[in-house]
Enzyme design. Structure first.
Site, PDB file in Angstrom:
ATOM      1  CB  SER A  87      -8.617 -38.909  -3.338  1.00 38.57           C
ATOM      2  OG  SER A  87      -9.448 -40.047  -3.408  1.00 38.57           O
ATOM      3  CG  ASP A  88     -13.971 -34.667  -3.808  1.00 35.93           C
ATOM      4  OD1 ASP A  88     -14.782 -35.539  -3.451  1.00 35.93           O
ATOM      5  OD2 ASP A  88     -14.309 -33.503  -4.081  1.00 35.93           O
ATOM      6  CE1 TYR A  89     -17.761 -40.996  -7.593  1.00 33.80           C
ATOM      7  CE2 TYR A  89     -18.548 -41.065  -5.340  1.00 33.80           C
ATOM      8  CZ  TYR A  89     -18.600 -41.527  -6.633  1.00 33.80           C
ATOM      9  OH  TYR A  89     -19.476 -42.520  -6.968  1.00 33.80           O
TER      10      TYR A  89
END
Ligand code: BGC
Length: 763
Positions: A304-306
């Protein structure tokens, strides 16, 4: 009619710029990865059988590296964490990877905890945002795309990968392959611009550069194309904003660069923050499973992105953290970045039966398989050799490459009266503007760049000019605010000088993540400075530092010469001096259109015609056409534009036949001539237009390009081969298709000109 996706189109462009290294078959890489995975398959299954559910959740949980954290690691907002706490988590098997820490020796220490102090001894994976260099910084990706030189992108990614790998990093969160068609969006700076084909080429080159031919080699780094998918299409160019589009547009414009990166062997991918057509990308089973794995056969893992999986809550797609973790895992987000939601909820979700254990096992298997491909099961300390680190990181060869890349990334927009190149002697120069002496030349997305070796414009100019040359520096204004008395001092300096170099544009903090701009202009205090200085009447060269295309106006637009310098990295000042004084001719071409006005955004050259197309000839401006009251629907400086130090003419467009048989080929050629007195590197571009199709097609599409080097007075014929694969498009059935009919063809210096012909495709 369905066509196999055309590798040939990619190869044609790549070969056109002599990219032998880039086109080495990715098969070797895939085979090496597959062999390593197979070799460790039984061990991985054994581990999955022995891991507790908490250890599985932990394996899938990624946190910012608190051991090697430095305050300038701006992104891990809370990644600074507590080293003791994270060490305890690693010992308990609650953390399988860390990001944004570098250093071989310290990496060994952390790895040792995982190997020697945990129940199962599973090696950690270390990731980092190594976007365009580690200590040695190369031009920002958008700048490098302006080189239209994929071999260069391969080599800088390789160098960045080697520095990263030697620093104990296994995975980079790059390349960013989001197509950037709205210059208000600050992350345009991280990609390869507005064109799909150029993005595909750079995605391929960068992926191969980072990864090499065998991921398990200690100098190889796993590539992570991001942000999957369509993140760059944010409404109003507002970062993180909603994206909403037809499936046709998604498949035509936003997915192909990802596909190119996977075809090149990328084994991880980052899911985007954005909502796409009502489903956040990090919760989209359609994107992360159906397309990515079902259609494309992707074998790596999704990170996932942050906190993007946690953000499903804010999107209104998940009720709470538990729900978000469940949705993300089911959709196909294997590893969770920063949120801690997987650790917190997976055990209970499985226990309650709300999440099948096999979904968790699937994610663990994918992640461990990539660890195996990276060679971590063979040597958990791979790449962590301080002696190699000392030798590779910041080597002279990398700095030389940075300077070469810098030179090739600049774009000369105009050069009235051949003001450039400037003579090295006999002229006094006043360098005016906020960017004359500073070393903020890395661009907005560099964490570890060695600032002590960043070459300012002043340092570069002084090194290039004979000692004692009259060279004055006056700031005149800050990037976004006025300086008291600044304009007066600048005007006085301009009066005393023979030529003015205006070092203006955007500061380093004005582009990249969360740095959207509603008005993409040179900030008002600098514009005022430019106006006052221009009024003095001396010749003016604008050096435009920017992370996006800008609207140029007034004295900036009217300057005699404009050289777009973007953010060129470590060797910035030297590279600029190389071009400014003519030791190297400029050769870059715009990867993004410079609009007439901000309000045209999103603008891209390959727009549709509409039912009321504007007349290209503005003298014939008619009412009730697709144009603005204030400006034509075109670019001031179009995609593909860029000058050298000699004029080039195009003549004699020739098609080898007027019709292209279904299985045939036609060549299209033209003569390019250097009519000036200096050598020039020209980039001849092939554009097509499908005149009638079952889905309307853009007014032009770039299909290939070739660079030719021409001595003064020399001519050369450029030739492109067309076949039906090159003409195909994503049709109503959502896959590549093609119908017989008429096509326009151009060989052109940019997207708004060139020599045109036409061709009929017959079946
Ligand atoms: C960015 C990513 C980046 C990640 C990790 C996010 O905010 O969108 O591009 O890789 O942080 O630093």
């Amino acid at each position: 009619m369905t066509l196999a996706p055309s590798r040939r189109a990619l190869l044609a462009g790549a070969l056109g710029v002599g990219a032998v290294a880039v086109v080495a078959p990715p098969r070797a890489l895939a085979q090496a990865a597959e062999a390593a995975i197979q070799r460790h398959a039984a061990r991985i299954e054994d581990l999955i059988a022995r891991m507790t559910i908490q250890e599985k959740a932990g394996q899938l949980s990624l946190f910012g590296d608190p051991f090697r954290f430095r305050p300038e690691n701006v992104n891990p907002l809370d990644g600074q964490g507590d080293p003791a706490r994270i060490a305890a988590m690693i010992r308990r098997g609650e953390c399988g990877s860390l990001f944004n820490g570098i250093g071989a020796e310290a990496g060994r220490t952390i790895q040792r905890i995982a190997m020697e102090e945990t129940r199962l001894g599973i090696p950690m994976l270390f990731a980092a945002d190594i976007i365009h260099g580690l200590k040695t910084v190369f031009p920002v990706p958008l700048a490098e795309a302006a080189s239209w030189d994929v071999d260069l992108a391969f080599r800088t990614a390789q160098a960045a990968g080697r520095e990263g790998a030697a620093s104990g990093v296994h995975q980079t969160y790059a390349p960013m392959v989001d197509v950037g068609r709205d210059q208000r969006w600050g992350r345009v700076v991280e990609g390869a611009g507005e064109d799909v084909y150029l993005n595909q080429l750079f995605a391929t080159a960068r992926t191969r550069g980072f990864q090499g031919n065998d991921l398990s080699r200690p100098d190889s780094m796993l590539a992570t194309p991001k942000h999957f998918a369509a993140y760059g299409a944010a409404e109003a160019g507002l970062d993180y904003n909603t994206t909403d589009m037809s499936e046709g547009r998604l498949r035509t414009t936003y997915l192909p660069p990802f596909k190119a990166a996977f075809d090149a062997g990328a084994l991880s991918v980052m899911s985007g923050f954005n909502d796409l057509n009502g489903v956040p990308a990090s919760g989209s089973e359609w994107l992360l499973s159906d397309i990515l794995r079902g259609e494309w056969g992707f074998k790596g893992f999704v990170v996932s992105d942050y906190t993007s999986e946690q953000e499903l809550i804010a999107h209104g797609y998940a009720a709470d953290g538990r729900d978000a973790a469940r949705i993300a895992l089911l959709a196909g987000v294997d590893v969770s970045m920063m949120s801690g939601l997987y650790n917190a909820h997976i055990p209970e979700l499985v226990e309650s039966g709300d999440l099948p254990l096999r979904v968790v096992d699937r994610a663990v298997r994918r992640f461990l398989s990539v660890k195996a491909a990276l060679g971590l099961f063979d040597d958990p300390y791979r790449g962590m050799d301080p002696a190699v680190e000392a030798r590779v990181v910041g080597s002279q060869a990398h700095y030389d490459l940075s300077r070469e890349a810098g030179r090739k990334s600049m774009v000369l927009l105009k050069n009235e009266g051949n003001l450039l190149p400037l003579p090295k002697t006999g002229k006094s120069i006043a360098v005016i503007g906020p960017f004359g002496q500073d070393t903020e030349v890395f661009g907005p997305w560099t964490i570890w760049g060695d600032k002590t070796r960043a070459v300012s414009l002043e340092a570069g100019l002084r090194a290039a000019l004979p000692a004692g040359t009259a060279l004055t520096f006056v700031k005149g204004a800050e990037a976004e605010s006025a300086i008291s008395g600044g304009i007066e001092a600048a005007v006085a300096a301009a009066r005393r000088a023979d030529v003015v170099v205006l070092a203006i544009g955007e500061s380093q903090t004005m582009s990249a993540e969360a740095q959207s701009r509603a008005d993409i202009v040179v900030p008002a205090p600098q514009q005022a400075l430019a106006e006052a200085v221009a009024a003095v009447g001396k010749p003016v060269v604008v050096l435009l530092r920017t992370g996006r295309a800008l609207e140029l106006s007034g004295a900036v637009k009217d300057a005699q010469a404009i050289l777009v310098t973007w953010f060129l990295g470590s060797e910035s000042g030297n590279a600029i001096a190389d071009v400014l004084f003519g030791d190297h001719a400029p050769s870059g071409r715009l990867p993004v259109s410079f609009p007439h006005l901000s309000g045209q955004q999103p603008y891209h050259y390959d727009h549709k015609a509409t039912g009321r197309p504007m007349d290209d000839d503005q003298a014939n401006r008619e009412e009730y056409r697709a144009q603005f009251r204030e400006t034509p629907h075109s670019a001031l400086y179009p995609f593909g534009h860029g000058l050298g130090y000699a004029p080039v003419t195009y003549s004699g467009l020739t098609l080898s036949a007027p019709t292209l048989a279904w299985d045939g080929r036609v060549t299209v050629s033209a003569t390019v001539t250097n009519t000036g007195s200096r050598p020039v590197e020209e980039t001849a571009q092939l554009y097509i237009r499908d005149k009638v199709a079952r889905l309307t097609r853009p007014v032009r599409e770039l299909k290939a390009f070739q660079k030719v080097t021409l001595a003064p007075g020399a001519s050369q014929t450029v030739q492109f081969t067309l076949d039906r694969a090159l003409l195909s498009y994503v049709g109503p059935e959502m896959h590549l298709t093609l119908e017989p009919g008429e096509f326009d063809v151009w060989i052109a210096p940019h997207a708004q000109g060139g020599l045109g012909g036409s061709l009929r495709l017959t079946r």
